[in-house]
Structure formats: C-alpha cells, structure tokens
Design an enzyme around this catalytic site. Structure first.
Site, short mmCIF file in Angstrom:
data_model
loop_
_atom_site.label_atom_id
_atom_site.label_comp_id
_atom_site.label_asym_id
_atom_site.label_seq_id
_atom_site.Cartn_x
_atom_site.Cartn_y
_atom_site.Cartn_z
N LYS A 271 -2.09 -12.31 13.35
CA LYS A 271 -3.69 -12.37 13.29
C LYS A 271 -4.22 -13.54 12.46
O LYS A 271 -5.00 -14.45 13.07
CB LYS A 271 -4.24 -11.08 12.42
CG LYS A 271 -3.90 -9.90 13.48
CD LYS A 271 -4.51 -8.65 12.95
CE LYS A 271 -4.21 -8.35 11.35
NZ LYS A 271 -2.89 -7.88 11.56
N THR A 272 -3.45 -13.60 11.21
CA THR A 272 -4.00 -14.94 10.30
C THR A 272 -3.55 -16.24 11.03
O THR A 272 -4.49 -17.04 11.05
CB THR A 272 -3.50 -14.70 8.93
OG1 THR A 272 -3.85 -13.36 8.54
CG2 THR A 272 -3.90 -15.67 8.04
N LYS B 32 -8.32 -2.38 1.60
CA LYS B 32 -8.12 -1.40 2.70
C LYS B 32 -8.75 -0.21 2.48
O LYS B 32 -9.35 0.59 3.44
CB LYS B 32 -6.63 -1.24 2.91
CG LYS B 32 -6.09 -2.40 3.68
CD LYS B 32 -6.82 -2.52 5.23
CE LYS B 32 -6.26 -3.67 6.02
NZ LYS B 32 -5.96 -4.86 5.61
N SER C 21 0.95 -5.78 10.98
CA SER C 21 1.58 -6.89 10.07
C SER C 21 2.47 -7.84 10.90
O SER C 21 3.52 -7.21 11.26
CB SER C 21 1.89 -6.13 8.97
OG SER C 21 2.30 -7.11 7.91
N HIS D 149 -9.68 -3.75 13.04
CA HIS D 149 -8.71 -4.46 12.22
C HIS D 149 -8.17 -5.56 13.06
O HIS D 149 -7.52 -5.80 14.01
CB HIS D 149 -7.73 -3.37 11.95
CG HIS D 149 -6.54 -3.96 10.99
ND1 HIS D 149 -5.39 -3.63 11.09
CD2 HIS D 149 -6.77 -4.72 10.22
CE1 HIS D 149 -4.64 -4.36 10.12
NE2 HIS D 149 -5.21 -4.90 9.54
N ASP E 131 -9.23 -10.60 9.22
CA ASP E 131 -8.68 -9.11 9.14
C ASP E 131 -9.49 -8.21 9.22
O ASP E 131 -9.12 -7.06 9.80
CB ASP E 131 -8.22 -9.13 7.82
CG ASP E 131 -7.14 -7.84 7.54
OD1 ASP E 131 -6.05 -7.64 8.39
OD2 ASP E 131 -7.28 -7.02 6.88
N ARG F 241 0.88 -1.33 0.02
CA ARG F 241 -0.05 0.14 -0.14
C ARG F 241 0.79 1.15 0.13
O ARG F 241 2.04 1.29 0.46
CB ARG F 241 -1.08 0.07 1.08
CG ARG F 241 -2.13 -0.90 1.09
CD ARG F 241 -3.04 -0.83 2.08
NE ARG F 241 -2.42 -1.58 3.36
CZ ARG F 241 -2.07 -1.05 4.31
NH1 ARG F 241 -1.91 0.17 4.47
NH2 ARG F 241 -1.44 -1.67 5.27
N ARG G 214 1.35 -12.18 -1.19
CA ARG G 214 0.08 -12.55 -0.74
C ARG G 214 -0.75 -13.41 -1.63
O ARG G 214 -0.46 -13.64 -2.59
CB ARG G 214 -0.73 -11.17 -0.62
CG ARG G 214 -0.13 -10.21 0.38
CD ARG G 214 -0.33 -10.07 1.66
NE ARG G 214 0.11 -9.24 2.73
CZ ARG G 214 -0.32 -9.03 3.90
NH1 ARG G 214 -1.51 -9.68 4.32
NH2 ARG G 214 0.38 -8.26 4.54
N1 LIG Z 1 5.08 -17.14 18.40
C1 LIG Z 1 4.55 -16.90 17.07
N2 LIG Z 1 3.31 -16.55 17.26
C2 LIG Z 1 2.81 -16.20 15.98
N3 LIG Z 1 3.54 -16.28 14.72
C3 LIG Z 1 4.57 -16.70 14.62
C4 LIG Z 1 5.16 -16.84 16.00
N4 LIG Z 1 6.68 -17.42 15.56
C5 LIG Z 1 6.88 -17.21 14.30
N5 LIG Z 1 5.52 -16.66 13.80
C6 LIG Z 1 5.18 -16.39 12.32
O1 LIG Z 1 4.99 -15.13 12.14
C7 LIG Z 1 4.08 -14.86 11.16
C8 LIG Z 1 2.78 -14.14 11.54
O2 LIG Z 1 1.99 -13.72 10.32
P1 LIG Z 1 0.74 -13.66 10.15
O3 LIG Z 1 0.43 -13.72 8.59
O4 LIG Z 1 -0.18 -14.29 10.96
O5 LIG Z 1 0.57 -12.08 10.68
P2 LIG Z 1 -0.72 -11.02 10.41
O6 LIG Z 1 -1.00 -10.48 11.87
O7 LIG Z 1 -2.00 -11.79 9.81
O8 LIG Z 1 -0.15 -9.96 9.38
P3 LIG Z 1 -0.91 -9.02 8.16
O9 LIG Z 1 -1.94 -8.03 8.82
O10 LIG Z 1 0.14 -8.33 7.28
O11 LIG Z 1 -1.79 -9.83 7.37
C9 LIG Z 1 3.99 -16.17 10.54
O12 LIG Z 1 4.62 -16.48 9.42
C10 LIG Z 1 3.95 -17.32 11.59
O13 LIG Z 1 4.58 -18.52 11.30
O1 LIG Z 2 -3.62 -4.11 3.56
C1 LIG Z 2 -2.51 -5.12 3.11
O2 LIG Z 2 -1.92 -4.56 2.12
C2 LIG Z 2 -2.41 -6.06 3.93
C3 LIG Z 2 -2.70 -6.10 5.38
O3 LIG Z 2 -3.67 -6.88 5.84
C4 LIG Z 2 -2.33 -5.08 6.09
O4 LIG Z 2 -1.38 -4.31 6.01
O5 LIG Z 2 -2.95 -4.86 7.38
CA LIG Z 3 -3.04 -11.49 7.73
MN LIG Z 4 -4.76 -6.38 7.56
#
Ligand SMILES: Nc1ncnc2c1ncn2[C@@H]1O[C@H](COP(=O)(O)OP(=O)(O)OP(=O)(O)O)[C@@H](O)[C@H]1O
Ligand SMILES: O=C([O-])CC(=O)C(=O)O
Ligand SMILES: [Ca+2]
Ligand SMILES: [Mn+2]
Length: 654
Positions: free
Chosen positions: A358-359, A317, A354, A336, A373, A172, A438
């Site tokens: 979360k995911t 977004k 990020s 979020h 999300d 973004r 992604r």
């Molecule tokens: N203790 C832990 N807890 C959670 N995630 C971990 C941990 N250790 C390593 N990881 C790794 O960290 C990453 C967490 O990324 P995730 O995609 O869940 O983040 P997100 O909050 O969904 O980000 P976004 O908002 O960018 O989508 C994953 O690749 C996961 O395998």
């Molecule tokens: O919006 C994006 O490009 C990816 C995302 O989920 C974030 O940054 O929260």
């Molecule tokens: Ca995510």
């Molecule tokens: Mn997000």
C-alpha cells in the site's frame, strides 16, 4: 608593577601580559567586545528574550470568530476548564487543578489560590491538592526536548528524526481490544466469530477509565493534543489525546491533522478523547481482562482508554475503528487503503494487508499522494482521515524508496530502530528490537503529497495480495462481484519466520483488508463499496505483489519494477483495453500482454517447472478461500439479492 596608567595591559611578576576585565576607556584591544550589550540583569531574563509568544496560546489578530472576541485570559481559562473536565475522576473531584506549562520551569508553577484552579471540589483527595501540568499541543521541537530529557531510549538520529522505544509491545495487541456492548452497540456492531470486537460492559470500562485517569493525574505533567481527523471539511472529527509521553504526543501530532492557530482557538469540546496511560497496566482481577494490556473503546461516551501498551499505533488504529463506526452512519465508507491521484485527476485506491505494498505503490513519483493508510469515500469523493504516514522501515533504502527515506528527518518519530551509538546512523536492516520498525511523519514530508488530502471519486480499486503460494496472477481484472468477493476475503499470505530453512506460507484472511479495525459486519462495508463502484464506474483489480514460479522458498518475489509497470498500465487505462483470458479455478481475467512486463509471467502456470505442484498448490489455496468464506454465505450484500448470489459464485470453483 601595577597599572601602567592607561588601564589596558598589566604586566605581572613573570612578565606575561594580563588582560584586564574591567571596563576600559579605549578600545585598542578586542574590537568585537565593543558592540551593544543585552539589556538584562540575569541569565533567566536573557533566556526569556529568546522566545517570542506564539500559537497555540497567542490570539490571532483580526479574526472575527466568536471565540476571538473573548479576552486571551478568558480563552485560556475555557481551554483549561475543558482539559480539567477531560481529566476528571468520575467518583471524586469533578476535575483536577490543571495549569499550563512545564513543571520544570519555575516561572510557570502556580502560586497559591490561583485563578487556574478550575474545578470545584466535591470531596477532597490528595490528587485534588496538587496541580497537573498540561503540556498543550507542543511543537515537535518542544516534544524532542521533553522526550530526550525524560524518556529513556529517545535519541536524535543522524538525519534529525527522533528515535524512540515503544517498550515491551512493538505491535498492536488485537486480542486485548475491548468494545463496550450496550443497548445500541449490541445490535449495531459485528460480534462473534471473526469479529475484532470483544465485548466489555460499561461498568468495566469505567473501572479502566478511572484507573487511567488516576494514573495520568498522579503524574506531574500530561501531554494534551487537540487535533482533527478527516480532510473532508464537512466530516471532520475533533480528537483530544491525553498521554504521558512526549513520544505519544509527537506521534499523534504527525499522524492526525494539525489545526491552524485559528482552528485551535475555536476547538471547543472534542468529539472523541483518548486516555493513553500505556505505561500503567490494567488490573487482571478486573472482569474481561485477560492480560495486563487493555485497549477499550466506549462509543457512547466517545472515549478510548489505553492501559499496558505503549505502542503508538494503538491510538492511530483505535481512532480508525471509531471512524469505521461514525462514518457509515453518515453513509460514508471508511477504507483501510492507500490513495493517490494522477495528473489528469484519476484516483486509485490500494487495499491490502501489512507488507503487500500500500505505502510503496501509493507513493509514486508520477502521481500525487492523498494518503497511505486510512480514507473515506463520501458523496463528494475521497478524503484522507490522517495528516501523516506510518511507514514500515525494515530494510528501507534510499535507492528503493527515496521519498520515504527522505521523509525521515527532523520531526519524524522513528520507532524501535537500531542506530550507531556514535554517528546515530540508523541501520534499517537491524531487527534486534523488532521487525516492525516504523516511521511516523507528517504527510507534507512526501514531496508530491496533495494538500488538502482530498480527491474525486476513484477510477480504479486495486486489491493487493502478497501471495507467497505463488499461484495468483500478477494482475487480473475483476468484475464487481469478484471485487466484492476478494474485498470480503481480504487475502494475503505471510511467511512465518524468515531466518533459516524453508517455511510454509501462511494464508491470512482479514475481511475488508482490515478486519482488526472494522466495527460493523463486513458485508455492510462491501455493500457500500459495491454501490459506490457501480455508481462511479470504478474498475476492480487484483494484483499479486508476492511470489511467482513457485511458493516461497522455490519461486521468487515478483520484481517491484514489474509491479510498478502493471500499476502504471492500470492508471493510464491501457490495461482496460488489453486482450484477456480466463484462469481455471479462480476464474480470473488475465491480460495476455502488458508493456514492460515479460508476457510469460502474466500466467502463473508458465513460471512453475513442476506443473503438478502448481495445480496442487492452486487447489490448496482455493480450498482455504472457500473455507474462509463460509461465515459470509448467510448474509445478503446490499438490497440486491442478485449481487449477493453473484458474489457467492465469484469465488474459486472446483
Ligand atoms: N512486487 C512488489 N510490489 C510491492 N512491494 C514489493 C514488491 N517486491 C518487494 N516489495 C517490498 O514489499 C514491501 C511492501 O511494504 P509496504 O510498506 O508498502 O506495505 P503496506 O501495505 O503499506 O504495509 P502496512 O499496512 O503494514 O503499512 C516493501 O518493502 C517493498 O519494497
Ligand atoms: O496499525 C499498525 O500498527 C500498522 C499498520 O498500518 C497496520 O497494521 O495496518
Ligand atoms: Ca503502510
Ligand atoms: Mn495500516
């Protein structure tokens, strides 16, 4: 030698048997040829037999909705009229001539003076003389064909996903986002320091809108998606996305809620429209433009314009920002966060910036996924805003995250990944294009997704921080004031550059764990969250998914299985009844024991061999928190000044 008289085999001069091609009157040879043949005259007719008419253009028989009483032709006409109105230039014709279908298919090219010509023309321009073909709510299969045929960098991967390139931008562009400041939004929105809303005026918006519309109308064809946001039936929003790429259309098909054929027929006028002219730049001589990229939101017109970036996440977004404006007006909190629900109906929210998990943590084999999300929390409970997930896929593996890995199949959009040119096997560790690779897939691609994506009021609110300083405890129980303090702070620490050498962690504070998307002042959302948590008795938790035993480069990341055990104990309720002790400086309540997790890791100081360095790092982080919170100290949170005081006191004390 000529015919042998039986008409089947003819020997030529060198004695080889020759198979006759004209009709035989016996069937001694090639029995398979004797079956019924197709009743067509041309290859085109043969192709036309392959396809049965279906949604979104076929009416559903037996539906008694008012729209269904219209003839199919009339419905068609109204739909095209609505699309023509969406694409109208505001200075010339009232709307372009639109026609449904692919211009590459001859049979769908309009004839002269056709009934599909919708718009009465005020002034004739060249664009008014041509037709814009509309590819309306195409299916994934149709969009695959379009992408592969017309968009460079589109390929089918070995698992069936559509690999695409988003062009120069692979993330973004928050500094290029603009919001129209008018009499209403001037007072309603959050402007100034820390705010994501950079102003533009109505006139400049119209300049960019016209630019985008002219660009789209100059094309032979555009893609139109009519879809929904928000699974809460009372608060569903109708969105229309007009775009120039099949990639964008498929991305939104996956990310928004897909209408049923009946819903599509009754769609009518959209509540919000996106004009995505991302391949075309904005004009830097235009007021307020500081680059060739501009993402412009006009809340009064309920429109968004995208110029100069093809990164699809801008659409997702951008709409989320709109929800952050529309929903609070209805006393609904937009969040979020990820969200899941246990077998006993207990709902958990996962906030975090990020890469904090979360995911990863909301996709849980023992629970149902509501969404990864964007959510709403209303009087009736939680609802997902979207119909799909947008997962980071750098270093993705089947072993670590099987559900996400397996969701990457036919229909899924894979952005900016690298794959083997022959086998089309994706190498998820390859960052050649970007680290922000992604995957966008419909939520039902996750086996334990809950459909419809709604649930009751949350029981647990989990704030995730990936603390690369390594001083926050793996888990702490928060009181309401602390929950609000950490929610408004929105902390995580990223590590800048992962290649060589040890880099300093970089603290990031993003209000409400999503400052880039909020529209109102953070304290507005915080007040709503506090009220809802109080009313429904939800417990707040702070979970550090980052470092332990030292900062990045010295300590190590907390093992995912331990974090999962911590999350399990939160869900089950067992952690609520543990014994707690309070930490210095941050004043966090940490459990002394937790099943499946070594007790010593629960208190960060235990894990640092250099206690002095621990204390210094802790104080450093506390100072960063304090400094960040300064801009919020003059705001009252909710009607309760007692809570405001408590929140201000809930930060680090040193
Ligand atoms: N203790 C832990 N807890 C959670 N995630 C971990 C941990 N250790 C390593 N990881 C790794 O960290 C990453 C967490 O990324 P995730 O995609 O869940 O983040 P997100 O909050 O969904 O980000 P976004 O908002 O960018 O989508 C994953 O690749 C996961 O395998
Ligand atoms: O919006 C994006 O490009 C990816 C995302 O989920 C974030 O940054 O929260
Ligand atoms: Ca995510
Ligand atoms: Mn997000």
């Amino acid at each position: 030698m000529a015919s042998n008289g039986n008409g089947s085999v003819v020997k030529n001069g060198n004695g080889l048997a020759k198979i006759q091609t004209h009709k035989k009157n016996n069937n001694e040879i090639c029995h398979d040829d004797s079956g019924p043949t197709v009743k067509v005259q041309t290859i085109d007719e043969l192709h036309s037999l392959q396809k049965k008419r279906s949604a979104p253009t076929t009416p559903i028989e037996g539906t008694l909705t008012p729209f269904a009483t219209l003839s199919e032709e009339e419905r068609h006409r109204q739909q095209l009229k609505s699309i023509s109105a969406s694409l109208a230039s505001l200075t010339r014709e009232t709307g372009p001539k639109v026609v449904k279908g692919d211009p590459a298919r001859k049979s769908e090219t309009p004839r002269v003076s056709h009934e599909h010509h919708i718009a009465p023309t005020i002034v004739v321009s060249d664009s008014a003389l041509k037709f814009t073909h509309v590819l309306y709510n195409l299916s994934p299969a149709e969009l695959y064909e379009q992408a592969i045929k017309y968009e460079k960098g589109s390929f089918i991967t070995s698992s069936g996903a559509l690999a695409t390139l988003s062009g120069a931008k692979t993330g973004r562009s928050p500094r290029d986002k603009r919001v129209v400041k008018d009499n209403d939004t001037e007072n309603e929105l959050w402007w100034g320091k820390g705010s994501p809303n950079i102003e533009m005026d109505e006139h400049t918006f119209m300049v960019n809108r016209e630019r985008a519309v002219d660009y789209l109308n100059s094309l032979e064809k555009v893609y139109v998606n009519d879809q929904f946001l928000n699974w809460d039936p009372e608060n569903k929003i109708k969105v229309r996305i007009v775009s120039a790429r099949a990639y964008h259309s498929l991305f939104m098909h996956n990310m928004c809620i897909r209408p049923t054929p009946e819903e599509l027929e009754n769609f009518g006028t959209p509540d919000f429209t996106i004009y995505n002219a991302g391949q075309f730049p904005c004009n830097r001589y235009t007021h307020y433009m500081t680059s060739s990229t501009s993402i412009d939101i006009n809340l009064a017109r309920r429109e968004m314009v995208i110029l100069g970036t093809q990164y699809a996440g801008e659409m997702k977004k951008g709409l989320f920002s709109v929800m952050h404006y529309l929903m609070p007006k209805r006393h609904i909190l937009s969040l979020h966060s990820g969200c899941n629900i246990g077998k006993d109906g207990d709902v958990a929210l996962f906030f975090g910036l990020s890469g904090t998990g979360k995911t990863t943590l909301s996709t849980d084999h023992n629970r149902y996924l509501i969404g990864d999300d964007e959510h709403c929390w209303s009087e009736t409970g939680v609802s997902n805003i979207e119909g799909g997930c947008y997962a980071k896929c750098i270093d993705l593996s089947q072993e670590k995250e099987p559900d996400i890995f397996n969701a990457i199949r036919f229909g899924t959009v894979l952005e900016n990944v690298v794959f083997d040119e022959h086998t089309r096997q994706v190498d998820y560790s390859d960052k050649s294009v970007t680290e922000n690779t992604r995957a966008a897939y419909p939520i039902e691609y996750i086996p334990n997704a809950l459909l419809p994506c709604v649930g009751p009021h949350p029981k647990n609110v989990i704030l995730l921080a990936c603390d690369a300083f390594g001083v926050l405890p793996p888990v702490s129980k928060l009181n309401l004031a602390q929950t609000m303090y950490h929610f408004i702070s929105g902390y995580t620490a990223l590590v800048a550059g992962t290649e060589d050498g040890i880099k300093e962690p970089q603290a990031t504070f993003s209000a409400c764990f999503g400052a880039a998307f909020i529209m109102l002042h953070p304290t507005k959302y915080a007040a709503m969250l506090a009220e809802k948590m109080q009313k429904h008795g939800a417990t707040g938790w702070l979970v550090n998914t980052g470092w332990s035993g030292g900062s990045y480069g010295y300590g190590s990341r907390i093992k995912l299985p331990y974090t999962r055990k911590i999350i399990d104990a939160i869900h089950s309720g067992s952690l609520l009844n543990a014994n707690y002790k309070k930490t210095d400086i941050f004043g966090l309540e940490i459990p002394t024991q937790l099943e499946g997790v070594p007790s010593e890791i629960l208190e960060p100081v235990n894990m640092w061999s250099d206690k002095k360095a621990y204390k210094e790092t802790l104080l450093k982080l506390a100072g960063l928190f304090k400094k960040n919170f300064e801009i919020f100290t003059n705001y009252k949170i909710g009607k309760d000044s007692k809570l405001t005081e408590e929140i201000l006191a809930a930060g680090p004390i040193f």
